[in-house]
Design an enzyme around this catalytic site. Structure first.
Site, PDB file in Angstrom:
ATOM      1  N   HIS A 152      -5.228   2.624   0.298  1.00 27.13           N
ATOM      2  CA  HIS A 152      -6.057   2.470   1.491  1.00 27.13           C
ATOM      3  C   HIS A 152      -6.894   3.731   1.686  1.00 27.13           C
ATOM      4  O   HIS A 152      -6.748   4.716   0.969  1.00 27.13           O
ATOM      5  CB  HIS A 152      -5.224   2.146   2.738  1.00 27.13           C
ATOM      6  CG  HIS A 152      -4.359   3.272   3.241  1.00 27.13           C
ATOM      7  ND1 HIS A 152      -3.853   3.313   4.524  1.00 27.13           N
ATOM      8  CD2 HIS A 152      -3.898   4.396   2.647  1.00 27.13           C
ATOM      9  CE1 HIS A 152      -3.122   4.398   4.692  1.00 27.13           C
ATOM     10  NE2 HIS A 152      -3.133   5.071   3.570  1.00 27.13           N
ATOM     11  N   CYS A 180      -6.565  11.729   4.227  1.00 28.53           N
ATOM     12  CA  CYS A 180      -6.417  10.267   4.155  1.00 28.53           C
ATOM     13  C   CYS A 180      -7.738   9.516   4.323  1.00 28.53           C
ATOM     14  O   CYS A 180      -7.769   8.293   4.259  1.00 28.53           O
ATOM     15  CB  CYS A 180      -5.373   9.770   5.147  1.00 28.53           C
ATOM     16  SG  CYS A 180      -3.713  10.300   4.709  1.00 28.53           S
ATOM     17  N   HIS A 210      -0.274  -3.809  -4.748  1.00 30.21           N
ATOM     18  CA  HIS A 210      -1.336  -3.440  -5.685  1.00 30.21           C
ATOM     19  C   HIS A 210      -2.722  -3.884  -5.213  1.00 30.21           C
ATOM     20  O   HIS A 210      -3.591  -4.216  -6.016  1.00 30.21           O
ATOM     21  CB  HIS A 210      -1.018  -3.916  -7.104  1.00 30.21           C
ATOM     22  CG  HIS A 210       0.055  -3.094  -7.744  1.00 30.21           C
ATOM     23  ND1 HIS A 210       1.386  -3.294  -7.500  1.00 30.21           N
ATOM     24  CD2 HIS A 210      -0.020  -2.028  -8.568  1.00 30.21           C
ATOM     25  CE1 HIS A 210       2.097  -2.400  -8.170  1.00 30.21           C
ATOM     26  NE2 HIS A 210       1.260  -1.607  -8.823  1.00 30.21           N
ATOM     27  N   GLU A 268       5.916   4.841   4.989  1.00 31.22           N
ATOM     28  CA  GLU A 268       4.741   5.179   4.188  1.00 31.22           C
ATOM     29  C   GLU A 268       5.057   6.274   3.176  1.00 31.22           C
ATOM     30  O   GLU A 268       4.589   6.234   2.044  1.00 31.22           O
ATOM     31  CB  GLU A 268       3.617   5.634   5.131  1.00 31.22           C
ATOM     32  CG  GLU A 268       2.308   5.909   4.449  1.00 31.22           C
ATOM     33  CD  GLU A 268       1.213   6.261   5.427  1.00 31.22           C
ATOM     34  OE1 GLU A 268       0.642   5.330   6.037  1.00 31.22           O
ATOM     35  OE2 GLU A 268       0.927   7.450   5.587  1.00 31.22           O
TER      36      GLU A 268
END
Length: 151
Positions: A17, A26, A76, A137
């Protein structure tokens, strides 16, 4: 009468992501080895003639629901918020054969766990309630969703 029992099934999947507009690393495309704990609550089946006697829900039945709604979709895949400029990157990757998932939220653990709850709840049998979700996570970071926080 009877006892409510919580049972949990654990799942894992790999998902990429990027957090558009975020002020840290991020914002870049990256991935996680997610672990999802799904906890449901209900009463064990008391009918001795039922093949599921003594079970709240067959772990295999819970596995089928979560794999179809979450794992098979997110594993994936690379998740992007479809309402950001990342849509251009997403289209390019998709055109090159990558598994791209466009969502209408910022793909943080917090927002993903809300999405997961909304997808799992309608699939559960009427007598079984979703109690909580825990989406891990990293080894030290996770988000949790609890039904009693969201009534």
């Amino acid at each position: 009468m009877g006892n409510n029992i919580r049972i949990t099934k654990q799942f894992s999947f790999e998902t990429g992501h990027a957090l558009y507009g975020y002020d840290g690393k991020c914002k870049n495309v990256h991935g996680h080895s997610y672990r999802l704990d799904v906890t449901v609550i209900g009463r064990p089946i008391s009918d001795k003639n039922n093949v599921k006697y003594g079970m709240v829900i067959d772990f295999g039945d819970l596995k089928k629901i979560v794999e179809e709604e979450i794992v098979d979709v997110f594993d994936h895949a690379t998740v992007f918020n479809k309402n950001t400029p990342h849509i251009e990157l997403a289209k390019e990757l998709d055109a090159r054969g990558h598994n791209i998932l466009l969502v209408d939220y910022q793909p943080t653990s917090e927002m993903m766990v809300i999405d997961f709850a909304q997808k799992i709840k309608p699939r559960l049998p009427a007598n079984i309630k979703l109690h909580s979700l825990k989406l891990q996570e990293t080894a030290t970071s996770f988000a949790e969703w609890f039904a009693y926080d969201n009534n």
